[in-house]
Design an enzyme around this catalytic site. Structure first.
Site, short mmCIF file in Angstrom:
data_model
loop_
_atom_site.label_atom_id
_atom_site.label_comp_id
_atom_site.label_asym_id
_atom_site.label_seq_id
_atom_site.Cartn_x
_atom_site.Cartn_y
_atom_site.Cartn_z
N LEU A 39 10.06 30.32 27.40
CA LEU A 39 9.43 29.00 27.61
C LEU A 39 10.43 27.86 27.41
O LEU A 39 10.12 26.71 27.73
CB LEU A 39 8.23 28.83 26.68
CG LEU A 39 7.01 29.69 27.04
CD1 LEU A 39 5.88 29.45 26.03
CD2 LEU A 39 6.53 29.40 28.46
N ARG A 40 11.61 28.15 26.86
CA ARG A 40 12.73 27.20 26.79
C ARG A 40 12.54 26.03 25.83
O ARG A 40 13.42 25.18 25.73
CB ARG A 40 13.08 26.65 28.18
CG ARG A 40 13.33 27.69 29.25
CD ARG A 40 14.51 28.57 28.91
NE ARG A 40 14.93 29.40 30.04
CZ ARG A 40 15.60 30.54 29.90
NH1 ARG A 40 15.93 30.98 28.71
NH2 ARG A 40 15.96 31.25 30.96
N ASP A 83 16.23 38.90 22.11
CA ASP A 83 16.31 39.02 23.57
C ASP A 83 17.25 38.00 24.20
O ASP A 83 17.29 36.85 23.81
CB ASP A 83 14.92 38.87 24.20
CG ASP A 83 14.99 39.07 25.70
OD1 ASP A 83 15.37 40.17 26.11
OD2 ASP A 83 14.71 38.13 26.45
N HIS A 122 12.52 45.18 29.30
CA HIS A 122 13.04 45.28 30.69
C HIS A 122 13.88 46.53 30.97
O HIS A 122 15.07 46.44 31.28
CB HIS A 122 13.80 44.02 31.09
CG HIS A 122 14.70 43.42 30.04
ND1 HIS A 122 15.66 44.14 29.36
CD2 HIS A 122 14.75 42.16 29.55
CE1 HIS A 122 16.28 43.33 28.51
NE2 HIS A 122 15.75 42.13 28.61
N ASP A 153 9.61 38.77 32.38
CA ASP A 153 10.89 38.23 31.89
C ASP A 153 11.17 36.89 32.58
O ASP A 153 12.29 36.60 33.00
CB ASP A 153 12.04 39.22 32.11
CG ASP A 153 13.30 38.81 31.33
OD1 ASP A 153 13.25 37.83 30.57
OD2 ASP A 153 14.34 39.49 31.50
#
Lengths: 432, 308
Positions: free
Chosen positions: A63-64, A152, A232, A307
């Site tokens: 979401l930054r 991550d 992932h 992702d």
């Protein structure tokens, strides 16, 4: 308490034993009844011809916020999630400052509450500052609401730190989400190492950069009894290793992205170095893609995640080596799964419900993932027959870095209900 | 005759007809180069800009000479003295140059794919003068031209490409060009300097030099990029010279009429023995001369073809 009645949709939840043309009655944020010809509801919504499913949970999103709000923020990402048919998302901790402490966790949860779109479940950092040196304050973040742990974006290079994380986190019921990558093997690679990297002259990341670390983490999960989730997954060997150790009793789950299921490294060649194909782990060769699809069909993979990795156009309109890794996914995932996986016989809808709702809820230990009386009124409503063409200009995310522009797909998110609140209906976001 | 594409980005996707057309046109350009007054007015009023993000002697000079012999106006931008030092992006730099009315951008760049990227965002013709480890199409073409000059036809020719294949854009352009024209291509280098699955390109791969050279009609030796040694891909330049360098003894395994080539700049005594580099069977200097003719042909076909 206001009541909502969703009428005549194909309600499907294998875990709850529901499959038929049914009505769903909601009071407040909970389901009251699922059945035929239900009455009531201050508000009645027609869902004929649509699939009404337990709310989709995307357990891997960036979401930054805080730090990179020009790419995305909690509100825009939450909105994109709802637009894409997700009722809940997990956000990764590689923010600035890093989400490695209670304060940042509380900030992100507060932003999500203020925005009020999808549910947002933070994932806390394994190590302070994502530096891979010492454990973050895991118990404190747990009490602030994290649902998992991950560094991550970066691997936990130290084997000992990974062992400690798995051991320490286990009593707090937090899965350790591993970004499996041996940095000495991946080095400064920018795509999968193989035939295509050879002909394009790009530095390659061998499949083993992932699989070696997956093997390590599986051994450590066995050693510690910790709960391991492999993020992932992109290689055939990773899937084989996970299946093998799972059969030996190791507590492990794993996820895969639509892009690793639908695109191969050939996309880098077909687009002549379009930086929207640059992602970590990289798009693999077709044999890996086939292995992932096979594993998915056979139930060896637990979840489909996006992702979602938004980047500003300026970070992608550069030379391939200099571009950021990652692609957005929230607003394309459901159509890609519907059109390319269900539509082409790789999966059926019951499997999709398990992969995108039931399993993620179980892995994260959060409520949801069930469509049944008494459960949360989180629904993903899909129009399985709607034809869409992916156009990044339509995205409500702040970023548009997708390799799927122009893809014509059948099936699209049509409605999103979060805690009884209709966030989207007939494909249109509800004004907030 | 016109080329199929507006840009020269790689030999992989260049139709064989275009390869043929460029080589045949270069043949007539050679005649201009042999004149006393080496100047024709063909490209008068056209402007060409070289944009080099890496050091270069021969390629940039070769392009500039080619353009000048054909009366085009040339400008050259070297990264060290440009706004690139101030952090300007490639795209902004290229658009700035283009806004001044440039017809052709000739670019060298350390990142593979940069010329393809650029070609999607500018209206000028883009010529790839070497992009990272990908391709160096004009070098590939001038190597083909040189081989034809000496051997007549490329079809059936046994060509050995020796050295650091992994990092070599010259190798990739040579492979594509040679395979298209029907040569039997062998590549050889230390196993850590040969990229994976190269066989798919239609070549034979060796990790020792001797079997690749044996019976070869042409031996094209690649520059050992000594800066790569930092990453430990091979133990030492000394070991490389002894076990992978092309010297007189190893070249003796080749056919009797072998042609020796090297794209330059050479590391004498490392990948190539100094004595053979200057021997009569060496075409290394001729490659440089041919480079000008081939580049004149490309400039003509892209910028002047309409009037012809």
């Amino acid at each position: 308490m206001s009541q909502l009645l969703i009428k005549g949709g194909h309600v499907l939840d294998p875990a709850a034993g529901v499959d038929g043309i049914l009505d769903v009655l909601v009071a407040g944020e909970r389901v009251v009844a699922v059945g035929e010809n239900l009455d009531g509801g201050d508000r009645v919504l027609e869902a004929r011809g649509k699939l009404v499913l337990p709310g989709f949970i995307d357990m891997h999103v960036h979401l930054r916020e805080p730090g990179f709000e020009y790419k995305e923020d909690v509100a825009s990402g939450g909105r994109a999630a709802v637009r894409g048919g997700f009722t809940a998302i997990c956000c990764m901790p590689n923010t600035q400052p890093v989400m490695d402490n209670r304060t940042v966790v509380e900030f992100v949860r507060g932003q999500a509450a203020r925005a009020g779109w999808a549910r947002v479940y933070p994932v806390g950092a394994i190590s302070k500052g994502l530096k891979g040196e010492e454990l973050a304050e895991i118990a404190d973040m747990r009490s602030a609401g994290i649902v998992g742990l991950s560094d991550d974006g970066k691997p936990v290079a130290s084997t000992e730190l990974m062992r400690l994380a798995l051991q320490y986190a286990a009593p707090f019921d937090l899965p350790v989400i591993s970004h499996a990558e041996d940095p000495t093997l991946s080095q400064d690679g920018v795509m999968h190492r193989g035939r295509v990297s050879s002909l394009l002259g790009l530095k390659g990341v061998p499949a083993e950069a992932e699989s070696v670390m997956v093997a390590r983490d599986l051994l450590l999960a066995g050693l510690t009894g910790g709960s391991l989730h492999i993020a992932h997954v992109s290689t055939a060997q990773s899937v084989e290793l996970i299946a093998f150790y799972r059969s030996r009793g190791v507590r492990v789950t794993c996820e895969v992205t639509p892009h690793h299921l639908l695109l191969s490294d050939q996309a880098v060649r077909d687009t002549w170095y379009d930086t929207c194909t640059k992602v970590n782990p990289p798009l693999r060769s077709p044999d890996h893609v086939d292995a992932l699809r096979r594993a998915l069909r056979e139930g060896l993979i637990d979840a489909i995640v996006t992702d979602h990795a938004p980047h500003h156009q300026d970070e992608k309109l550069v030379e391939y080596d200099y571009a950021q890794f990652g692609m957005v996914g929230l607003e394309t995932a459901v159509s890609l799964v519907a059109g390319e996986l269900v539509g082409k016989g790789v999966l059926d809808w019951p499997q999709v419900v398990a992969l995108m709702s039931t399993h993620p809820a179980r892995i994260l230990g959060v409520e949801g993932g069930r469509l049944e009386a008494g459960g949360l009124a989180d629904f993903t409503v899909i129009d399985p027959g709607q034809k869409v063409t992916v156009d990044p200009k339509d995205f409500v995310s702040k970023s548009r870095n997708t390799p799927f522009a122009g893809w014509q797909l059948t099936g699209a998110p049509w409605g999103t209900v979060v805690g009884g609140q209709v966030m989207m209906w007939e494909g249109t976001l509800t004004a907030r | 005759m016109r080329l199929a594409a507006r840009h020269i980005l790689d030999l992989e996707s260049m139709p064989v007809e275009d390869v043929r057309l460029i080589l045949d046109t270069a043949d007539s350009m050679q005649e201009i180069l042999s004149r006393e007054i080496k100047k024709v007015p063909t490209l008068r009023g056209k402007s060409v800009c070289t944009l080099f993000y890496e050091a270069s002697t021969r390629t940039r000079t070769s392009f500039e000479m080619a353009a000048k012999y054909m009366s085009a106006d040339t400008t050259s931008i070297a990264t060290a003295t440009s706004a690139i030092q101030k952090g300007e992006t490639l795209l902004d730099t290229a658009r700035t140059i283009e806004a001044m009315g440039v017809d052709m951008l000739i670019m060298r760049h350390p990142v593979s794919g940069s010329c393809h990227f650029l070609s999607r965002h500018v209206s000028a013709s883009v010529i790839n003068a070497g992009d990272g480890m990908h391709e160096h199409p004009t070098q590939g073409l001038l190597d083909l031209f040189t081989m034809e000059q000496h051997k007549g036809s490329i079809a059936g020719l046994k060509v050995a490409i020796i050295g650091d294949i992994l990092h070599s854009r010259v190798a990739r352009s040579n492979i594509w060009g040679l395979v298209k024209l029907g040569a039997e291509v062998r590549v050889a280098g230390p196993a850590t300097l040969v990229p994976p699955e190269l066989e798919h390109l239609g070549v034979k791969v060796y990790h020792r030099v001797e079997p690749a050279i044996t019976g070869a009609d042409v031996v094209n030796v690649l520059r050992l990029q000594l800066e790569r040694q930092q990453r430990g891909l091979f133990p030492s330049a000394r070991e490389y010279a002894r076990y992978f360098g092309v010297n007189r003894a190893r070249l003796g395994l080749a056919g009797t009429d072998v042609l020796l080539m090297h794209p330059g700049p050479m590391n004498r005594g490392v990948e190539i023995g100094s004595d053979i580099a200057d021997a009569p069977f060496s075409a290394i200097r001729q490659q440089v001369t041919n480079g000008v003719a081939v580049r004149m042909a490309i400039l003509y076909l892209l910028l002047g073809g309409a009037e012809a």
